[in-house]
Design a protein around this motif. Structure first.
Motif, PDB file in Angstrom:
ATOM      1  N   ASN A   1      80.814 -24.476 -92.140  1.00 18.96           N
ATOM      2  CA  ASN A   1      79.400 -24.246 -91.832  1.00 18.96           C
ATOM      3  C   ASN A   1      78.824 -25.381 -90.994  1.00 18.96           C
ATOM      4  O   ASN A   1      79.084 -26.553 -91.252  1.00 18.96           O
TER       5      ASN A   1
ATOM      6  N   ASP B   1      80.266 -13.266 -87.989  1.00 22.96           N
ATOM      7  CA  ASP B   1      79.606 -13.987 -89.085  1.00 22.96           C
ATOM      8  C   ASP B   1      78.578 -13.033 -89.681  1.00 22.96           C
ATOM      9  O   ASP B   1      77.387 -13.104 -89.378  1.00 22.96           O
ATOM     10  N   THR B   2      79.034 -12.127 -90.533  1.00 18.27           N
ATOM     11  CA  THR B   2      78.157 -11.087 -91.082  1.00 18.27           C
ATOM     12  C   THR B   2      77.334 -11.577 -92.263  1.00 18.27           C
ATOM     13  O   THR B   2      76.586 -10.805 -92.861  1.00 18.27           O
ATOM     14  N   PHE B   3      77.473 -12.855 -92.614  1.00 17.16           N
ATOM     15  CA  PHE B   3      76.699 -13.407 -93.724  1.00 17.16           C
ATOM     16  C   PHE B   3      75.359 -13.969 -93.271  1.00 17.16           C
ATOM     17  O   PHE B   3      74.473 -14.179 -94.086  1.00 17.16           O
ATOM     18  N   ARG B   4      75.229 -14.237 -91.969  1.00 18.06           N
ATOM     19  CA  ARG B   4      74.003 -14.871 -91.469  1.00 18.06           C
ATOM     20  C   ARG B   4      73.361 -14.005 -90.386  1.00 18.06           C
ATOM     21  O   ARG B   4      73.952 -13.786 -89.334  1.00 18.06           O
TER      22      ARG B   4
ATOM     23  N   LEU C   1      74.151  -6.668 -91.742  1.00 19.56           N
ATOM     24  CA  LEU C   1      74.356  -7.884 -92.526  1.00 19.56           C
ATOM     25  C   LEU C   1      75.206  -7.563 -93.756  1.00 19.56           C
ATOM     26  O   LEU C   1      74.974  -6.576 -94.450  1.00 19.56           O
ATOM     27  N   GLY C   2      76.216  -8.374 -93.996  1.00 19.85           N
ATOM     28  CA  GLY C   2      77.082  -8.189 -95.157  1.00 19.85           C
ATOM     29  C   GLY C   2      78.237  -7.240 -94.923  1.00 19.85           C
ATOM     30  O   GLY C   2      79.002  -6.951 -95.847  1.00 19.85           O
TER      31      GLY C   2
ATOM     32  N   ASP D   1      81.897  -5.782 -93.556  1.00 21.53           N
ATOM     33  CA  ASP D   1      83.238  -6.347 -93.634  1.00 21.53           C
ATOM     34  C   ASP D   1      83.620  -6.969 -92.292  1.00 21.53           C
ATOM     35  O   ASP D   1      83.660  -6.283 -91.264  1.00 21.53           O
TER      36      ASP D   1
ATOM     37  N   ALA E   1      82.413 -16.299 -90.090  1.00 26.28           N
ATOM     38  CA  ALA E   1      81.482 -16.979 -90.995  1.00 26.28           C
ATOM     39  C   ALA E   1      81.970 -18.392 -91.264  1.00 26.28           C
ATOM     40  O   ALA E   1      83.170 -18.633 -91.410  1.00 26.28           O
TER      41      ALA E   1
ATOM     42  N   ARG F   1      82.925 -21.375 -93.404  1.00 28.29           N
ATOM     43  CA  ARG F   1      83.452 -21.389 -94.773  1.00 28.29           C
ATOM     44  C   ARG F   1      84.009 -22.772 -95.074  1.00 28.29           C
ATOM     45  O   ARG F   1      84.577 -23.425 -94.206  1.00 28.29           O
TER      46      ARG F   1
ATOM     47  N   LEU G   1      87.106 -17.204 -99.406  1.00 28.77           N
ATOM     48  CA  LEU G   1      86.661 -17.132 -98.020  1.00 28.77           C
ATOM     49  C   LEU G   1      87.824 -17.353 -97.058  1.00 28.77           C
ATOM     50  O   LEU G   1      87.912 -16.709 -96.007  1.00 28.77           O
TER      51      LEU G   1
ATOM     52  N   GLU H   1      89.693 -14.189 -96.741  1.00 26.99           N
ATOM     53  CA  GLU H   1      89.063 -13.233 -95.826  1.00 26.99           C
ATOM     54  C   GLU H   1      89.425 -13.542 -94.377  1.00 26.99           C
ATOM     55  O   GLU H   1      89.620 -12.642 -93.557  1.00 26.99           O
TER      56      GLU H   1
END
Length: 434
Positions: A240, A268-271, A294-295, A297, A322, A324, A331, A334
């Motif tokens: 990060n 980066d589907t987390f942000r 967002l979120g 896969d 993302a 990590r 993570l 993934e």
């Protein structure tokens, strides 16, 4: 007014017969010549005089003047222009009003150029583009260089180079994150050429620059893309806050400027901010952007992005991931999945795996490189944020230990602040040698 005027004209026509009329013409001629120079002011005085004149011969008007109406019109034509020339006074203000609207667009134009100037604060810092890359690099590494030089100068207070001085120097170099291997190289080289002799801190910095360059030269390699793979897949990884998304945008700008067609994947589907940021870079560079909700896969998005890049005929597909921590097993798993999914499209994909390394993390960056290399098969590094730290020496330690190519280094937020890595420039900049 018109009737009075016409009556006056008629009077001029009938004056040859009666005696009282001749005195009137001499008065009229002076009024007529005076009219051209200052017609607007003199017309009003003539008109009040005209009514009395027609009032005396008013009975004669109908009979004699009827035939002479034809000659009368010619004088009417020159006399009527004066009233038509009266508009100049109103026209004067009208002309003054016209500049008003012209000034407004002028301001809009100026404001737009100012806005461009703000975008080109890159232009006000257009002084920066005039600086050479080495000068910008030196500015970026100023904190690292200043601290290192100050500590070295503090060690060399004695005239002769002895064992104690060498030990103190070695400690300074290790604290500067240059690493044990590089610190020993520098002290050994210094001992071999200067032991027992007078030595200054500038001598030490010159030798240090030479030894650091020797360590970095093998890893200073350009990024090469094999376009026989179309698209050539570049996977960007890192923890990060290391500047992955920004690095992707700058890299896309360089590639599109070189005539390559680029697709960007917002993995980066987390942000949400990372997705939006990548879309902005896509607009700036004219690159296609593949994103999802967002979120979603990340591996599925990477798979879809490859298909869309293929359909669009893109030369390069750059995939964001993302951030990590290297110690988060799930993570990292993934990330392995993304690599496996890309392999279903092309057994060699991803063809290039770039890891962004934040210089401010110091020794922690050593562990990051090792773990990401094992999980994602990192093929090269991009060192970022060298302008905001006094720990730029960590790049030397990473190069000495991992021997990974260093493709780019970043010393600022501008597109031009991501540059191919040069071992000699970096060595001289961090040692404070011009």
């Amino acid at each position: 007014m018109a009737t009075g005027f016409f009556k006056r004209v008629f009077a001029f026509g009938g004056q040859p017969t009666p005696d009282p009329v001749p005195p009137v013409p001499p008065e009229a001629p002076p009024a007529v010549p005076e009219t051209p120079p200052a017609q607007p002011p003199e017309i009003p005085p003539v008109e009040p005089e005209a009514p009395p004149a027609p009032e005396t011969p008013s009975p004669d008007v109908p009979a004699p003047s009827a035939p002479e109406i034809a000659p009368a019109p010619p004088p009417e034509v020159p006399i009527q222009p004066p009233p038509e020339e009266m508009p100049p006074p109103p026209a004067g203000p009208a002309l003054e009003v016209k500049p008003g609207p012209q000034i407004i667009p002028g301001k809009v134009t100026v404001s737009r150029s100012v806005e461009r100037g703000v975008d080109a604060a890159p232009v006000s810092t257009a002084e920066a583009p005039k600086l050479s890359w080495f000068q910008r690099l030196s500015h970026g590494l100023a904190r690292s260089s200043r601290e290192l030089s100050g500590n070295i100068a503090g060690v060399f207070t004695r005239k002769k180079l002895d064992e104690e001085t060498l030990q103190d120097l070695e400690d300074v170099l290790i604290r500067a994150d240059l690493g044990m291997e590089t610190a020993l190289r520098i002290t050994d080289a210094l001992s071999a050429s200067r032991y027992g002799r007078d030595v200054s801190d500038s001598d030490v910095r010159t030798i240090m620059a030479s030894e650091v360059e020797k360590v970095l030269t093998p890893v200073a390699k350009p990024l090469e893309l094999d376009l026989s793979h179309k698209p050539h897949v570049v996977l960007v990884v890192g923890v990060n806050g290391t500047g992955k998304t920004t690095t992707i945008g700058k890299l896309a700008a360089k590639l599109t400027a070189g005539g390559l067609k680029v697709t960007l994947a917002a993995g980066d589907t987390f942000r949400a901010a990372a997705i939006e940021q990548l879309k902005i870079w896509g607009e700036r560079t004219g690159s296609q952007v593949v994103s999802s909700k967002l979120g979603a896969d990340a591996a599925g998005l990477a798979f879809e992005a490859y298909e869309k890049a293929k359909e669009a005929g893109s030369d390069v597909l750059i995939i964001d991931t993302a951030g990590r921590l290297q110690n988060k097993v799930e993570l990292m798993a993934e990330l392995e999945k993304i690599v496996r999914v890309l392999g279903k499209h092309d057994a060699d994909a991803p063809h290039t795996v770039l890891q962004t390394v934040d210089a401010t993390t110091g020794q922690n960056a050593m562990n990051q490189v090792e773990i990401f290399r094992n999980v994602a098969g990192v093929s090269g590094l991009v060192m970022t944020k060298l302008d905001g730290t006094a720990r730029g020496g960590i790049l030397v330690a990473i190069a000495a230990k991992h021997k990974l190519p260093v493709y780019f280094i970043g010393v600022g937020e501008g597109v031009d602040d991501l540059e191919p890595f040069s071992a000699g420039d970096f060595a001289r900049a961090i040692a404070g040698v011009a």
